[in-house]
Design an enzyme around this catalytic site. Structure first.
Site, PDB file in Angstrom:
ATOM      1  N   ASP A  12       0.797 -11.612   6.925  1.00 23.11           N
ATOM      2  CA  ASP A  12       1.357 -10.808   5.827  1.00 23.11           C
ATOM      3  C   ASP A  12       2.733 -10.270   6.173  1.00 23.11           C
ATOM      4  O   ASP A  12       3.419  -9.721   5.314  1.00 23.11           O
ATOM      5  CB  ASP A  12       0.407  -9.659   5.452  1.00 23.11           C
ATOM      6  N   ASN A  13       3.137 -10.415   7.435  1.00 17.06           N
ATOM      7  CA  ASN A  13       4.484 -10.004   7.828  1.00 17.06           C
ATOM      8  C   ASN A  13       5.360 -11.215   8.138  1.00 17.06           C
ATOM      9  O   ASN A  13       6.376 -11.100   8.815  1.00 17.06           O
ATOM     10  CB  ASN A  13       4.413  -9.087   9.050  1.00 17.06           C
ATOM     11  N   ARG A  67      14.351  -0.551   0.607  1.00 21.21           N
ATOM     12  CA  ARG A  67      14.445  -1.847   1.281  1.00 21.21           C
ATOM     13  C   ARG A  67      14.992  -2.879   0.304  1.00 21.21           C
ATOM     14  O   ARG A  67      14.599  -2.907  -0.862  1.00 21.21           O
ATOM     15  CB  ARG A  67      13.060  -2.255   1.788  1.00 21.21           C
ATOM     16  N   GLY A  87       0.804  -1.213   0.000  1.00 18.17           N
ATOM     17  CA  GLY A  87       0.000   0.000   0.000  1.00 18.17           C
ATOM     18  C   GLY A  87       0.836   1.260   0.000  1.00 18.17           C
ATOM     19  O   GLY A  87       0.325   2.360  -0.198  1.00 18.17           O
TER      20      GLY A  87
HETATM   21  P1  AMP Z   1       1.952  -3.225   8.067  1.00 15.56           P
HETATM   22  O1  AMP Z   1       1.179  -3.159   9.346  1.00 15.56           O
HETATM   23  O2  AMP Z   1       3.007  -2.187   7.954  1.00 15.56           O
HETATM   24  O3  AMP Z   1       2.466  -4.586   7.777  1.00 15.56           O
HETATM   25  O4  AMP Z   1       0.900  -2.855   6.920  1.00 15.56           O
HETATM   26  C1  AMP Z   1      -0.302  -3.556   6.710  1.00 15.56           C
HETATM   27  C2  AMP Z   1      -0.931  -3.116   5.427  1.00 15.56           C
HETATM   28  O5  AMP Z   1      -1.263  -1.725   5.449  1.00 15.56           O
HETATM   29  C3  AMP Z   1      -0.062  -3.291   4.196  1.00 15.56           C
HETATM   30  O6  AMP Z   1      -0.878  -3.665   3.136  1.00 15.56           O
HETATM   31  C4  AMP Z   1       0.530  -1.928   3.981  1.00 15.56           C
HETATM   32  O7  AMP Z   1       0.919  -1.698   2.662  1.00 15.56           O
HETATM   33  C5  AMP Z   1      -0.655  -1.041   4.361  1.00 15.56           C
HETATM   34  N1  AMP Z   1      -0.210   0.291   4.804  1.00 15.56           N
HETATM   35  C6  AMP Z   1       0.419   0.600   5.927  1.00 15.56           C
HETATM   36  N2  AMP Z   1       0.649   1.925   6.005  1.00 15.56           N
HETATM   37  C7  AMP Z   1       0.156   2.475   4.870  1.00 15.56           C
HETATM   38  C8  AMP Z   1       0.088   3.812   4.357  1.00 15.56           C
HETATM   39  N3  AMP Z   1       0.587   4.844   5.018  1.00 15.56           N
HETATM   40  N4  AMP Z   1      -0.500   3.969   3.162  1.00 15.56           N
HETATM   41  C9  AMP Z   1      -1.026   2.940   2.496  1.00 15.56           C
HETATM   42  N5  AMP Z   1      -0.992   1.683   2.925  1.00 15.56           N
HETATM   43  C10 AMP Z   1      -0.418   1.440   4.108  1.00 15.56           C
HETATM   44 MG    MG Z   2       3.365  -5.541   6.449  1.00 17.51          MG
END
Ligand code: AMP
Ligand code: MG
Length: 473
Positions: free
Chosen positions: A244-245, A172, A88
């Site tokens: 997803d992580n 990254r 995202g």
């Molecule tokens: P994360 O918790 O960082 O693993 O993110 C979970 C999901 O939210 C993933 O699909 C990320 O790409 C999306 N995401 C996190 N932060 C943002 C942001 N600022 N803008 C768009 N998507 C985000």
């Molecule tokens: Mg993630």
């Protein structure tokens, strides 16, 4: 700036991703460049530092050889199913072959919105970018499989979170960005053809000797069990072990609300969003089993006869705790200087760790101090250590010489302590990058004493302690 990007992921079927260029930013400036990693990747440092290079790292210039794309995936977040996630706020520019012949993704994180941004702005701010840079590089130096950080740039733009913050982009680097959630995405759509293609890709890239999906599952389970054991041996808390992580190659990915413990607290949680302690330090070995059970479920459609596959996959999942336990014991034996194994070792370790927990001992400093005579000082009641030490010395009688050297190699002097990261971020917000640079530099040699950096070994004072970390999204 010319980079010979290759595109094994972009060559997968088109519904594995969406082509998406990064969104340009107003005023990019280079904050940090990882020279050692650039060398590993056979990238020209001078070119990366040039205006063209910085423009690429900021997403303002897309080299001709790049095929920028956002990867799609799904995942369980805190146990709840999200049928579609995806990059995202990141785009993959392409892959390069490093000097060991390994294919490495080059991804910009914080590079603007994509079709998977949902409500997000696609951006990142300086704090989380610095945190990921510092912690992921420290993990690499500590010998833990991880994504890497090649560069951080500021964007000259403001990102709105709890307050307005300066925007930043992290470059990254990773052996891939394929997650358990990538498999879940296709499995949940009954897309067996995609699952097969993804499995072949992952086997070719990460497990070349795997004989098929069942063997892939087995090897991913082993890799993840070893990874979590390494986290545990360093007092590392990932904080968001959503599927997803959870990387299928068993590397640490997505440094959000992660942290290293100072005081040893077995059920320690840092993440502000982890209300129920799902991803607490001592829950990590169990949660990884849960995550890999989701992985196994995703692979079932391509494992042949369903009942037989369920039976075998279940057996594989049930082996994870033993694999983890063996890896954990090997690492912790080394942490107390043991090279041989005896039946009482587990108890000896349990006794130490119980005493550490009861006496608010600093996790990192206690183990490191075993090589000197200062370990007892880490305990509120030093006598608790003395009792244990008597048993430990008795056990050491059947070990070879060279104890101090073994201990020093197994126990880092430096970890990226949370309060130091926070201080480095605060300084960077005022334009002072020196504290972050000093942390980064010191942590490239975490097992060396480095007397000049002794202050970075000190646990936080009450005022300095950071009690929560935020996702920073
Ligand atoms: P994360 O918790 O960082 O693993 O993110 C979970 C999901 O939210 C993933 O699909 C990320 O790409 C999306 N995401 C996190 N932060 C943002 C942001 N600022 N803008 C768009 N998507 C985000
Ligand atoms: Mg993630």
């Amino acid at each position: 700036m010319s980079i010979a990007f290759t595109h094994s992921y972009a060559d997968l079927p088109p519904h594995f991703y969406t082509e998406q260029p990064p969104s340009p930013v107003v005023d990019p400036k280079l904050l940090f460049l990882n020279n050692a990693l650039a060398q590993e990747l056979q990238l020209d440092q001078a070119a990366l530092r040039s205006a063209d290079g910085i423009a690429m790292l900021a997403g303002n210039h897309v080299p001709d050889s790049a095929r920028p794309l956002a990867q799609v995936y799904a995942g369980h977040q805190f146990g709840g199913w999200s049928p579609q996630l995806g990059d995202g706020r990141a785009v993959l520019l392409g892959e390069v072959i490093d000097r060991h012949g390994t294919r490495q993704d080059i991804q910009l994180k914080g590079s603007g919105p994509t079709p998977y941004s949902r409500m997000g702005d696609g951006r990142a701010w300086l704090g989380p970018v610095l945190r990921e840079y510092i912690v992921s590089e420290a993990m690499a130096s500590l010998g833990v499989p991880t994504t890497r950080a090649l560069a951080a740039v500021s964007t000259g733009e403001t990102v709105l979170r709890e307050a307005p913050f300066p925007g930043a982009i992290l470059t990254r680097v990773a052996i891939s960005h394929i997650r358990v959630g990538t498999f879940q995405y296709f499995a949940s759509r009954n897309d067996s053809a995609a699952l097969k293609a993804l499995t072949e890709h992952v086997i070719a890239r990460h497990y070349p000797d795997a004989t098929g999906p069942m063997d892939l599952l087995r090897q991913v389970c082993t890799a993840q069990a070893h990874l979590i054991a390494q986290w545990m041996s360093l007092g590392f808390i990932h904080g968001v072990m959503n599927t997803d992580n959870c990387h299928v190659a068993g590397i640490t990915i997505d440094y959000g609300p992660c942290a290293f413990m100072d005081t040893y607290i077995p059920d320690k949680v840092f993440s502000s969003i982890d209300q129920f302690g799902r991803y607490a330090y001592n829950n990590q070995p169990e949660i990884v089993v849960w995550n890999l059970a989701q992985f196994a479920t995703s692979l079932l459609p391509i494992m042949g006869d369903r009942d037989a596959a369920i039976e075998e996959a279940t057996e594989v999942i049930h082996t994870i705790p033993d694999t983890f336990q063996a890896a954990w014991l090997a690492l912790f034996r080394a942490k107390i200087g043991l090279t041989t194994s005896q039946s009482g070792d587990m108890q000896l370790l349990a006794d130490l760790m119980t005493a550490m927990a009861q006496n608010q001992a600093d996790f990192t400093n206690t183990f490191r101090a075993l090589s000197g005579d200062k370990a007892r000082d880490a305990f509120t009641d030093p006598a608790a250590f003395d009792t244990w030490e008597t048993n430990w010395r008795a056990r050491l009688a059947s070990e070879p010489d060279g104890l101090a050297e073994r201990l020093t190699k197994a126990n880092p002097a430096f970890i990226p302590r949370n309060h130091r990261i926070e201080q480095a971020i605060q300084a960077a917000l005022t334009g002072d990058l020196a504290p972050a640079q000093r942390l980064i530099d010191t942590l490239t040699r975490p097992f060396e004493d480095q007397p000049d950096a002794a202050d970075l070994r000190r646990p936080p004072t009450d005022e300095e302690a950071v009690r929560q970390t935020f996702c920073g999204t």
